[in-house]
Design a protein around this motif. Structure first.
Motif, PDB file in Angstrom:
ATOM      1  N   VAL A 127       0.811  -1.267  -0.149  1.00  0.00           N
ATOM      2  CA  VAL A 127       0.039  -0.066  -0.117  1.00  0.00           C
ATOM      3  C   VAL A 127       0.897   1.268   0.055  1.00  0.00           C
ATOM      4  O   VAL A 127       1.802   1.316   0.982  1.00  0.00           O
ATOM      5  CB  VAL A 127      -0.802   0.123   1.203  1.00  0.00           C
ATOM      6  CG1 VAL A 127      -1.542   1.142   1.237  1.00  0.00           C
ATOM      7  CG2 VAL A 127      -1.885  -1.173   1.217  1.00  0.00           C
ATOM      8  N   LEU A 129       2.259   4.916   0.484  1.00  0.00           N
ATOM      9  CA  LEU A 129       1.847   5.838   1.454  1.00  0.00           C
ATOM     10  C   LEU A 129       2.509   7.151   0.886  1.00  0.00           C
ATOM     11  O   LEU A 129       3.808   7.321   0.819  1.00  0.00           O
ATOM     12  CB  LEU A 129       2.780   5.496   2.889  1.00  0.00           C
ATOM     13  CG  LEU A 129       2.279   4.162   3.399  1.00  0.00           C
ATOM     14  CD1 LEU A 129       3.067   4.019   4.653  1.00  0.00           C
ATOM     15  CD2 LEU A 129       0.860   4.083   3.532  1.00  0.00           C
ATOM     16  N   ARG A 140       3.479   0.287   3.102  1.00  0.00           N
ATOM     17  CA  ARG A 140       2.978  -0.575   4.113  1.00  0.00           C
ATOM     18  C   ARG A 140       2.651  -2.249   3.482  1.00  0.00           C
ATOM     19  O   ARG A 140       1.709  -2.070   2.444  1.00  0.00           O
ATOM     20  CB  ARG A 140       1.667   0.135   4.675  1.00  0.00           C
ATOM     21  CG  ARG A 140       1.288  -0.827   5.825  1.00  0.00           C
ATOM     22  CD  ARG A 140      -0.450  -0.522   6.421  1.00  0.00           C
ATOM     23  NE  ARG A 140      -1.443  -0.809   5.535  1.00  0.00           N
ATOM     24  CZ  ARG A 140      -1.939  -0.002   5.126  1.00  0.00           C
ATOM     25  NH1 ARG A 140      -1.855   1.517   5.243  1.00  0.00           N
ATOM     26  NH2 ARG A 140      -3.347  -0.396   4.515  1.00  0.00           N
ATOM     27  N   GLU A 142       1.453  -5.844   4.437  1.00  0.00           N
ATOM     28  CA  GLU A 142       0.873  -6.728   5.298  1.00  0.00           C
ATOM     29  C   GLU A 142       1.591  -8.174   4.812  1.00  0.00           C
ATOM     30  O   GLU A 142       1.056  -8.534   3.871  1.00  0.00           O
ATOM     31  CB  GLU A 142      -0.575  -6.472   5.205  1.00  0.00           C
ATOM     32  CG  GLU A 142      -0.800  -4.872   5.544  1.00  0.00           C
ATOM     33  CD  GLU A 142      -2.351  -4.896   5.728  1.00  0.00           C
ATOM     34  OE1 GLU A 142      -3.062  -5.711   6.351  1.00  0.00           O
ATOM     35  OE2 GLU A 142      -3.034  -3.744   5.621  1.00  0.00           O
ATOM     36  N   GLU A 166       0.660   9.258   7.846  1.00  0.00           N
ATOM     37  CA  GLU A 166      -0.073   8.116   7.132  1.00  0.00           C
ATOM     38  C   GLU A 166      -0.003   7.012   8.191  1.00  0.00           C
ATOM     39  O   GLU A 166      -0.680   6.364   8.193  1.00  0.00           O
ATOM     40  CB  GLU A 166       0.858   7.972   6.012  1.00  0.00           C
ATOM     41  CG  GLU A 166       0.909   8.900   4.957  1.00  0.00           C
ATOM     42  CD  GLU A 166      -0.448   9.126   4.187  1.00  0.00           C
ATOM     43  OE1 GLU A 166      -1.296   8.093   4.192  1.00  0.00           O
ATOM     44  OE2 GLU A 166      -0.518  10.136   3.680  1.00  0.00           O
ATOM     45  N   ILE A 167       1.215   6.829   8.848  1.00  0.00           N
ATOM     46  CA  ILE A 167       1.407   5.541   9.353  1.00  0.00           C
ATOM     47  C   ILE A 167       0.741   5.548  10.963  1.00  0.00           C
ATOM     48  O   ILE A 167       0.074   4.752  11.425  1.00  0.00           O
ATOM     49  CB  ILE A 167       2.888   5.298   9.816  1.00  0.00           C
ATOM     50  CG1 ILE A 167       3.555   4.822   8.567  1.00  0.00           C
ATOM     51  CG2 ILE A 167       3.127   4.072  10.636  1.00  0.00           C
ATOM     52  CD1 ILE A 167       4.915   4.825   8.372  1.00  0.00           C
ATOM     53  N   PRO A 169      -1.759   7.472  12.424  1.00  0.00           N
ATOM     54  CA  PRO A 169      -3.159   7.485  12.171  1.00  0.00           C
ATOM     55  C   PRO A 169      -3.841   5.891  11.761  1.00  0.00           C
ATOM     56  O   PRO A 169      -4.823   5.533  12.403  1.00  0.00           O
ATOM     57  CB  PRO A 169      -3.597   8.582  10.987  1.00  0.00           C
ATOM     58  CG  PRO A 169      -2.537   9.512  10.914  1.00  0.00           C
ATOM     59  CD  PRO A 169      -1.287   8.726  11.300  1.00  0.00           C
ATOM     60  N   TRP A 170      -3.273   5.356  10.978  1.00  0.00           N
ATOM     61  CA  TRP A 170      -3.200   3.881  10.505  1.00  0.00           C
ATOM     62  C   TRP A 170      -3.434   3.037  11.702  1.00  0.00           C
ATOM     63  O   TRP A 170      -4.046   2.032  12.253  1.00  0.00           O
ATOM     64  CB  TRP A 170      -2.568   3.396   9.386  1.00  0.00           C
ATOM     65  CG  TRP A 170      -2.999   2.028   9.051  1.00  0.00           C
ATOM     66  CD1 TRP A 170      -4.030   1.850   7.929  1.00  0.00           C
ATOM     67  CD2 TRP A 170      -2.415   0.772   9.193  1.00  0.00           C
ATOM     68  NE1 TRP A 170      -4.001   0.384   7.686  1.00  0.00           N
ATOM     69  CE2 TRP A 170      -3.287  -0.192   8.561  1.00  0.00           C
ATOM     70  CE3 TRP A 170      -1.457   0.285  10.036  1.00  0.00           C
ATOM     71  CZ2 TRP A 170      -2.932  -1.564   8.655  1.00  0.00           C
ATOM     72  CZ3 TRP A 170      -1.094  -0.907  10.300  1.00  0.00           C
ATOM     73  CH2 TRP A 170      -1.900  -1.903   9.471  1.00  0.00           C
ATOM     74  N   LEU A 171      -2.138   3.056  12.544  1.00  0.00           N
ATOM     75  CA  LEU A 171      -1.771   2.201  13.650  1.00  0.00           C
ATOM     76  C   LEU A 171      -2.897   2.481  14.908  1.00  0.00           C
ATOM     77  O   LEU A 171      -3.266   1.588  15.656  1.00  0.00           O
ATOM     78  CB  LEU A 171      -0.294   2.549  14.255  1.00  0.00           C
ATOM     79  CG  LEU A 171       0.788   2.131  13.485  1.00  0.00           C
ATOM     80  CD1 LEU A 171       2.106   2.620  13.879  1.00  0.00           C
ATOM     81  CD2 LEU A 171       0.635   0.452  13.186  1.00  0.00           C
ATOM     82  N   LYS A 172      -3.165   3.817  15.060  1.00  0.00           N
ATOM     83  CA  LYS A 172      -4.175   3.971  15.978  1.00  0.00           C
ATOM     84  C   LYS A 172      -5.545   3.524  15.745  1.00  0.00           C
ATOM     85  O   LYS A 172      -6.219   3.036  16.757  1.00  0.00           O
ATOM     86  CB  LYS A 172      -4.359   5.482  15.985  1.00  0.00           C
ATOM     87  CG  LYS A 172      -3.353   6.278  16.809  1.00  0.00           C
ATOM     88  CD  LYS A 172      -3.368   8.051  16.649  1.00  0.00           C
ATOM     89  CE  LYS A 172      -4.516   8.571  17.730  1.00  0.00           C
ATOM     90  NZ  LYS A 172      -4.652   9.816  17.537  1.00  0.00           N
ATOM     91  N   LYS A 173      -5.883   3.279  14.306  1.00  0.00           N
ATOM     92  CA  LYS A 173      -7.052   2.470  14.211  1.00  0.00           C
ATOM     93  C   LYS A 173      -7.042   1.088  14.531  1.00  0.00           C
ATOM     94  O   LYS A 173      -7.723   0.313  15.003  1.00  0.00           O
ATOM     95  CB  LYS A 173      -7.517   2.834  12.846  1.00  0.00           C
ATOM     96  CG  LYS A 173      -8.173   4.320  12.601  1.00  0.00           C
ATOM     97  CD  LYS A 173      -8.459   4.466  11.088  1.00  0.00           C
ATOM     98  CE  LYS A 173      -8.845   6.047  10.850  1.00  0.00           C
ATOM     99  NZ  LYS A 173      -9.396   6.117   9.442  1.00  0.00           N
ATOM    100  N   ARG A 174      -5.758   0.432  13.901  1.00  0.00           N
ATOM    101  CA  ARG A 174      -5.740  -1.015  14.007  1.00  0.00           C
ATOM    102  C   ARG A 174      -5.204  -1.564  15.637  1.00  0.00           C
ATOM    103  O   ARG A 174      -5.952  -2.444  15.890  1.00  0.00           O
ATOM    104  CB  ARG A 174      -4.324  -1.487  13.430  1.00  0.00           C
ATOM    105  CG  ARG A 174      -4.024  -2.725  13.214  1.00  0.00           C
ATOM    106  CD  ARG A 174      -2.889  -2.770  12.577  1.00  0.00           C
ATOM    107  NE  ARG A 174      -2.525  -4.641  12.407  1.00  0.00           N
ATOM    108  CZ  ARG A 174      -2.775  -5.384  11.320  1.00  0.00           C
ATOM    109  NH1 ARG A 174      -3.673  -4.824  10.430  1.00  0.00           N
ATOM    110  NH2 ARG A 174      -2.602  -6.514  11.432  1.00  0.00           N
TER     111      ARG A 174
END
Length: 253
Positions: A127, A129, A140, A142, A166-167, A169-174
Protein backbone atom coordinates in the motif's frame (compact mmCIF):
# COMPACT_ATOMS: atom_id res chain seq x y z
CA UNK A 1 -1.86 -5.09 24.78
CA UNK A 2 1.88 -5.31 24.20
CA UNK A 3 2.62 -4.47 20.58
CA UNK A 4 6.32 -4.13 19.89
CA UNK A 5 8.14 -2.68 16.91
CA UNK A 6 11.67 -2.69 15.55
CA UNK A 7 13.43 -0.11 13.43
CA UNK A 8 16.06 -1.00 10.84
CA UNK A 9 17.93 2.03 9.53
CA UNK A 10 19.76 1.35 6.28
CA UNK A 11 22.71 3.32 4.95
CA UNK A 12 26.48 3.35 4.82
CA UNK A 13 26.40 7.06 5.65
CA UNK A 14 24.83 6.29 9.02
CA UNK A 15 27.59 3.86 9.97
CA UNK A 16 30.37 6.15 8.77
CA UNK A 17 29.18 9.02 10.95
CA UNK A 18 28.44 11.33 8.02
CA UNK A 19 24.75 11.43 8.87
CA UNK A 20 23.11 11.65 12.30
CA UNK A 21 20.34 9.07 12.65
CA UNK A 22 17.36 10.51 14.55
CA UNK A 23 14.76 7.97 13.45
CA UNK A 24 14.90 5.87 16.61
CA UNK A 25 14.14 8.87 18.82
CA UNK A 26 11.30 10.10 16.62
CA UNK A 27 9.73 6.71 16.03
CA UNK A 28 10.03 5.67 19.67
CA UNK A 29 8.32 8.84 20.83
CA UNK A 30 5.52 8.57 18.26
CA UNK A 31 4.80 4.92 19.08
CA UNK A 32 4.91 5.44 22.84
CA UNK A 33 2.32 8.19 22.53
CA UNK A 34 -0.24 5.70 21.16
CA UNK A 35 0.63 2.81 23.45
CA UNK A 36 3.07 0.87 21.25
CA UNK A 37 6.71 0.16 21.99
CA UNK A 38 9.91 0.43 19.99
CA UNK A 39 11.96 -2.48 21.32
CA UNK A 40 15.01 -2.44 19.06
CA UNK A 41 16.85 0.02 16.77
CA UNK A 42 19.37 -1.49 14.35
CA UNK A 43 21.58 0.28 11.81
CA UNK A 44 22.94 -1.71 8.87
CA UNK A 45 24.85 -1.02 5.62
CA UNK A 46 23.57 -0.89 2.06
CA UNK A 47 23.95 -4.61 1.44
CA UNK A 48 21.21 -6.84 0.04
CA UNK A 49 21.93 -9.98 2.11
CA UNK A 50 22.35 -7.94 5.30
CA UNK A 51 19.11 -6.03 4.71
CA UNK A 52 17.23 -9.24 3.99
CA UNK A 53 18.47 -11.07 7.07
CA UNK A 54 17.92 -8.08 9.37
CA UNK A 55 14.32 -7.61 8.25
CA UNK A 56 13.62 -11.36 8.33
CA UNK A 57 14.94 -11.66 11.89
CA UNK A 58 12.96 -8.62 13.03
CA UNK A 59 9.72 -9.98 11.56
CA UNK A 60 10.28 -13.19 13.51
CA UNK A 61 10.45 -11.22 16.77
CA UNK A 62 7.83 -8.47 16.54
CA UNK A 63 4.58 -7.50 14.83
CA UNK A 64 5.74 -4.18 13.38
CA UNK A 65 8.98 -3.59 11.47
CA UNK A 66 10.09 -0.23 10.11
CA UNK A 67 12.83 -0.14 7.47
CA UNK A 68 14.17 3.27 6.49
CA UNK A 69 16.56 4.44 3.80
CA UNK A 70 17.72 3.25 0.39
CA UNK A 71 14.68 4.37 -1.62
CA UNK A 72 16.35 7.02 -3.77
CA UNK A 73 17.28 6.92 -7.48
CA UNK A 74 20.96 5.96 -7.22
CA UNK A 75 22.67 2.60 -7.62
CA UNK A 76 23.25 2.22 -3.89
CA UNK A 77 19.52 2.58 -3.14
CA UNK A 78 18.85 -1.14 -2.94
CA UNK A 79 16.30 -1.52 -0.14
CA UNK A 80 13.43 -2.31 -2.53
CA UNK A 81 15.48 -5.01 -4.25
CA UNK A 82 16.51 -6.57 -0.94
CA UNK A 83 12.93 -6.69 0.34
CA UNK A 84 11.60 -8.04 -2.95
CA UNK A 85 14.11 -10.87 -2.78
CA UNK A 86 13.28 -11.61 0.86
CA UNK A 87 9.51 -11.60 0.36
CA UNK A 88 9.58 -13.19 -3.11
CA UNK A 89 7.70 -10.28 -4.62
CA UNK A 90 8.08 -8.21 -7.76
CA UNK A 91 9.12 -4.57 -7.80
CA UNK A 92 6.58 -2.57 -9.81
CA UNK A 93 6.09 1.04 -10.87
CA UNK A 94 3.34 2.91 -9.03
CA UNK A 95 1.85 5.17 -11.69
CA UNK A 96 0.22 7.68 -9.29
CA UNK A 97 3.67 8.20 -7.80
CA UNK A 98 5.15 8.75 -11.27
CA UNK A 99 2.50 11.41 -11.93
CA UNK A 100 3.26 13.01 -8.57
CA UNK A 101 7.00 12.98 -9.29
CA UNK A 102 6.51 14.70 -12.67
CA UNK A 103 4.66 17.53 -10.96
CA UNK A 104 7.14 17.55 -8.06
CA UNK A 105 10.08 18.00 -10.43
CA UNK A 106 8.27 20.59 -12.57
CA UNK A 107 7.57 22.73 -9.50
CA UNK A 108 11.32 22.82 -8.92
CA UNK A 109 12.14 23.71 -12.51
CA UNK A 110 13.46 20.24 -13.29
CA UNK A 111 12.52 17.48 -15.70
CA UNK A 112 11.89 13.97 -14.45
CA UNK A 113 14.38 11.40 -15.76
CA UNK A 114 14.33 7.65 -16.09
CA UNK A 115 16.53 7.43 -13.00
CA UNK A 116 14.11 9.65 -11.08
CA UNK A 117 11.21 7.28 -11.77
CA UNK A 118 13.07 4.61 -9.80
CA UNK A 119 11.70 6.37 -6.75
CA UNK A 120 8.20 5.28 -7.84
CA UNK A 121 9.13 1.59 -7.56
CA UNK A 122 7.32 -0.34 -4.83
CA UNK A 123 6.76 -3.96 -3.90
CA UNK A 124 3.78 -5.45 -5.70
CA UNK A 125 1.73 -6.03 -2.51
CA UNK A 126 2.50 -2.64 -0.96
CA UNK A 127 0.00 0.00 0.00
CA UNK A 128 1.68 3.21 -1.17
CA UNK A 129 2.02 5.92 1.48
CA UNK A 130 2.26 9.42 -0.05
CA UNK A 131 5.32 11.53 0.73
CA UNK A 132 4.06 15.11 1.16
CA UNK A 133 7.52 16.67 1.47
CA UNK A 134 9.73 14.56 -0.78
CA UNK A 135 9.94 12.19 -3.71
CA UNK A 136 9.94 8.48 -2.80
CA UNK A 137 6.75 7.28 -1.09
CA UNK A 138 6.53 5.02 1.90
CA UNK A 139 5.07 1.52 1.75
CA UNK A 140 2.95 -0.62 4.02
CA UNK A 141 3.27 -4.35 3.39
CA UNK A 142 0.91 -6.68 5.25
CA UNK A 143 2.35 -10.15 5.75
CA UNK A 144 1.14 -13.47 7.18
CA UNK A 145 0.59 -13.82 10.94
CA UNK A 146 -0.53 -10.17 11.10
CA UNK A 147 3.01 -8.89 10.61
CA UNK A 148 3.37 -5.41 9.12
CA UNK A 149 6.43 -4.05 7.34
CA UNK A 150 6.69 -0.30 6.82
CA UNK A 151 9.26 1.01 4.36
CA UNK A 152 10.18 4.68 4.59
CA UNK A 153 12.66 7.08 2.97
CA UNK A 154 15.74 8.03 4.95
CA UNK A 155 15.69 11.87 5.09
CA UNK A 156 14.28 12.81 8.52
CA UNK A 157 11.71 15.29 7.23
CA UNK A 158 10.31 12.71 4.82
CA UNK A 159 10.45 9.89 7.38
CA UNK A 160 8.57 11.99 9.92
CA UNK A 161 6.01 13.32 7.45
CA UNK A 162 4.96 9.83 6.36
CA UNK A 163 5.08 8.60 9.94
CA UNK A 164 2.81 11.33 11.30
CA UNK A 165 0.48 11.72 8.32
CA UNK A 166 0.05 8.12 7.18
CA UNK A 167 1.38 5.54 9.63
CA UNK A 168 0.42 6.77 13.09
CA UNK A 169 -3.26 7.40 12.15
CA UNK A 170 -3.42 3.90 10.65
CA UNK A 171 -1.82 2.31 13.72
CA UNK A 172 -4.21 4.15 16.05
CA UNK A 173 -7.13 2.56 14.22
CA UNK A 174 -5.57 -0.90 14.04
CA UNK A 175 -4.62 -0.93 17.72
CA UNK A 176 -7.50 1.14 19.06
CA UNK A 177 -7.32 -0.59 22.44
CA UNK A 178 -3.67 0.30 23.02
CA UNK A 179 -2.97 2.82 25.76
CA UNK A 180 0.23 4.76 26.49
CA UNK A 181 2.26 3.80 29.53
CA UNK A 182 1.91 6.06 32.55
CA UNK A 183 4.99 8.22 33.08
CA UNK A 184 6.02 10.50 35.93
CA UNK A 185 9.24 12.50 36.13
CA UNK A 186 11.15 13.62 39.22
CA UNK A 187 14.11 15.96 38.64
CA UNK A 188 16.94 16.38 41.14
CA UNK A 189 19.90 18.72 41.31
CA UNK A 190 23.16 18.80 43.25
CA UNK A 191 23.22 15.05 43.84
CA UNK A 192 24.71 12.26 41.75
CA UNK A 193 23.20 8.99 40.59
CA UNK A 194 25.18 6.88 43.05
CA UNK A 195 24.07 9.03 46.00
CA UNK A 196 20.44 8.79 44.88
CA UNK A 197 20.70 5.02 44.64
CA UNK A 198 22.29 4.88 48.11
CA UNK A 199 19.35 6.78 49.59
CA UNK A 200 16.78 4.61 47.84
CA UNK A 201 18.48 1.36 48.81
CA UNK A 202 18.86 2.45 52.44
CA UNK A 203 15.11 3.08 52.68
CA UNK A 204 14.11 -0.02 50.75
CA UNK A 205 12.45 1.99 47.99
CA UNK A 206 11.46 -0.53 45.32
CA UNK A 207 7.94 0.14 44.04
CA UNK A 208 6.28 -2.92 42.54
CA UNK A 209 5.18 -2.76 38.94
CA UNK A 210 7.12 0.46 38.34
CA UNK A 211 10.06 0.82 35.95
CA UNK A 212 12.70 3.32 37.07
CA UNK A 213 15.10 5.09 34.74
CA UNK A 214 17.90 7.49 35.70
CA UNK A 215 19.12 10.11 33.22
CA UNK A 216 21.98 12.34 34.45
CA UNK A 217 23.25 15.52 32.85
CA UNK A 218 24.58 18.98 33.70
CA UNK A 219 24.46 18.57 37.49
CA UNK A 220 20.95 17.16 37.40
CA UNK A 221 19.38 13.71 37.36
CA UNK A 222 16.00 13.02 35.80
CA UNK A 223 14.24 10.03 37.32
CA UNK A 224 11.46 8.59 35.19
CA UNK A 225 8.82 6.29 36.61
CA UNK A 226 6.74 4.24 34.18
CA UNK A 227 3.84 1.84 34.70
CA UNK A 228 1.24 0.01 32.67
CA UNK A 229 -2.10 1.76 32.01
CA UNK A 230 -4.57 1.35 34.83
CA UNK A 231 -2.05 1.73 37.64
CA UNK A 232 -2.52 5.45 38.28
CA UNK A 233 -2.72 5.08 42.05
CA UNK A 234 0.41 2.93 42.15
CA UNK A 235 2.55 5.34 40.13
CA UNK A 236 1.28 8.39 42.00
CA UNK A 237 2.16 6.76 45.32
CA UNK A 238 5.62 5.81 44.01
CA UNK A 239 6.22 9.37 42.80
CA UNK A 240 5.11 10.92 46.08
CA UNK A 241 7.33 8.58 48.10
CA UNK A 242 10.29 9.34 45.84
CA UNK A 243 9.79 13.06 46.27
CA UNK A 244 9.70 12.67 50.04
CA UNK A 245 12.90 10.61 50.08
CA UNK A 246 14.73 13.15 47.91
CA UNK A 247 13.06 16.25 49.33
CA UNK A 248 16.35 18.05 49.92
CA UNK A 249 17.58 17.48 46.38
CA UNK A 250 14.62 18.27 44.14
CA UNK A 251 15.10 20.69 41.27
CA UNK A 252 13.49 24.04 41.98
CA UNK A 253 10.65 24.86 39.60
Amino acid sequence: MNIQAELISIGNELLSGRTLNTHGRDLGEALAAIGLQLSRDTTIPDDIPVIGSAVDEALARVDLVFASGGLGPTIDDITRDALAKLLNQKVVIDQPTVDYLKEWYEQRGRTITLASTRQAQVLESAVVLPNSVGAAPGQRIELPQKKILFVLPGPPNEFNAILSEEIIPWLKKRYADARPRLVRVVCTQGIGESDIVTILEATGYEPQGIDLGFYPGMGKVEIRLAAAPGHEARIEEAEQTLRELLAGHLELS
